[in-house]
Design an enzyme around this catalytic site. Sequence first.
Site, short mmCIF file in Angstrom:
data_model
loop_
_atom_site.label_atom_id
_atom_site.label_comp_id
_atom_site.label_asym_id
_atom_site.label_seq_id
_atom_site.Cartn_x
_atom_site.Cartn_y
_atom_site.Cartn_z
N LYS A 8 0.83 -1.21 0.00
CA LYS A 8 0.00 0.00 0.00
C LYS A 8 0.87 1.26 0.00
O LYS A 8 0.53 2.25 -0.66
CB LYS A 8 -0.95 0.00 1.20
CG LYS A 8 -1.90 1.20 1.27
CD LYS A 8 -2.87 1.26 0.10
CE LYS A 8 -3.55 2.63 -0.04
NZ LYS A 8 -4.73 2.85 0.78
N LYS A 64 -0.64 12.34 4.30
CA LYS A 64 -0.36 11.44 5.41
C LYS A 64 0.30 10.15 4.90
O LYS A 64 1.29 9.67 5.43
CB LYS A 64 -1.68 11.11 6.13
CG LYS A 64 -1.56 10.30 7.39
CD LYS A 64 -2.01 8.86 7.32
CE LYS A 64 -3.31 8.51 6.71
NZ LYS A 64 -3.56 7.05 6.60
#
Lengths: 291, 291
Positions: free
Chosen positions: B176, B244
């Site tokens: 990811k 983030k």
Amino acid sequence: MGTLSGITIGFIGLGLMGRPISLNLHRAGAELIIYNRSRGIVDELVGVGIKAATSPKDVAERAPIIVLMVSDTPAVERVLFGDDGVAQGLQTGAIVIDMGTTAVTATRNFAQQIKAKGAHYVDAPVSGGQVGAEAATLAIMVGASEDAFARAKPIFKVLAKNITHVGEGGAGQVAKAANQIIVGVTIGAVAEALALAKKAGVDPAKVRQALAGGFAASRILEVHGLRMVDQTFDPGGKATTQRKDLAQALELAQQLGMELPATALNRDLYDKLIEMGGGELDHSALIKVLE
Amino acid sequence: MGTLSGITIGFIGLGLMGRPISLNLHRAGAELIIYNRSRGIVDELVGVGIKAATSPKDVAERAPIIVLMVSDTPAVERVLFGDDGVAQGLQTGAIVIDMGTTAVTATRNFAQQIKAKGAHYVDAPVSGGQVGAEAATLAIMVGASEDAFARAKPIFKVLAKNITHVGEGGAGQVAKAANQIIVGVTIGAVAEALALAKKAGVDPAKVRQALAGGFAASRILEVHGLRMVDQTFDPGGKATTQRKDLAQALELAQQLGMELPATALNRDLYDKLIEMGGGELDHSALIKVLE
């Protein structure tokens, strides 16, 4: 007989891209008249029944349509306006099609000069690499008047899957600059992603596979990501070419008073790869800079 | 009756992604027991026949499979190990599936603690955004033992088009991180390309279309490129979330002693967008930083 039979096309520049493109035009039935600076490839193509010219001027005298696929902007200028250049032999109403990746401002300037000689200029750079050239699945982005585009289109149809008339003269080269920014920067993105995975102890091949269905999916991940996983860096598209294209896009940005930070960063990374001796490798070898 | 009937699933975190995912599990016949910090969405889902729990602990006491889709690593830690957390109610042999994007090192640490309590931990972050969650076309990248993966797979099948067992615990989150690097940096690439075209007086919509068939083709060019052309920046994926995720990838790289220059540059560009007030916009709004 192919769709181009009866049409005479001059073709100048028979490198990695020019060779397969000219062969596809030949197979489609066009009568080709070719010129290339180095002679070896010309002899090979003459062997399959293609005619050779002695200079760009000679090409222009013999063909009403002239395709250029040479290495860079200075080479286009030399072929067009140098000694024995295309401009010296140009037929009235002829059409000059530059399929290379050439600077936008220079292209607009070349187009004006060719127009002043009573001929037409079409910028029609391509994307898809040598593979796309061989398989006739290129994307062609065209800058031209409606008329000139209509005349060039049958040729493009033999070579491409996606032909877009982007706008007036120069618009094809603007689109190609955009293309090269995306290709060069995305290769950098895939390289960072796969290098990180490897360093974290995870199989980059599996990561590439996992990402295929999501938002990270791209032709670059597919084709160049696989080269990174396999560590096979035969071009394809050379790192030096990619570097040149990014520098050219940055030049255009500068002329427009714009900054392109990611493009600039990636140009610097390609510079590092070239310093490391990787200039002749495929641009996907950028991952070597990170590892 | 759907493919998940008879299966009880706890679900914690019902935001932009969690809400459509939980609804798809409900539609597939699972008995859902949900928990969310803010109550409004819980009441809505209770209205369609889903059961509510009073805390993450309560969820764990009532469900042998617990899915987390919360906002970030600290939130995962709080839900798992905070007061009334999942760890306090965990059934022996239970399986905890974190579908959020969580730091790799923290994930490996959480997995160990959950294992020590006699349960299993699966990291299964997704790509495809809210659209993919709603259409059940997500990509899921899984880090887990073979056993845990086999048990979680029927759930994934309801949600995803592409399910990859990348490797052991943490490998899903590594994939990811790789995904988010590619997505974040490619958005930057497309933004620079389309902003340059516009500034050069060429229609970005035509450029996007011209590039579709070549090496610049990507899901980002398709989806986020269109948002840039249309200047519609409703998320989708928020700029703050992308920021983030890039910061998290950079943290991992730093732990591994690696530099990711393009990822770092793009984190800084997202910071600029957030400073300009664009944090809640879709990440494709990055083009505003360049224009």
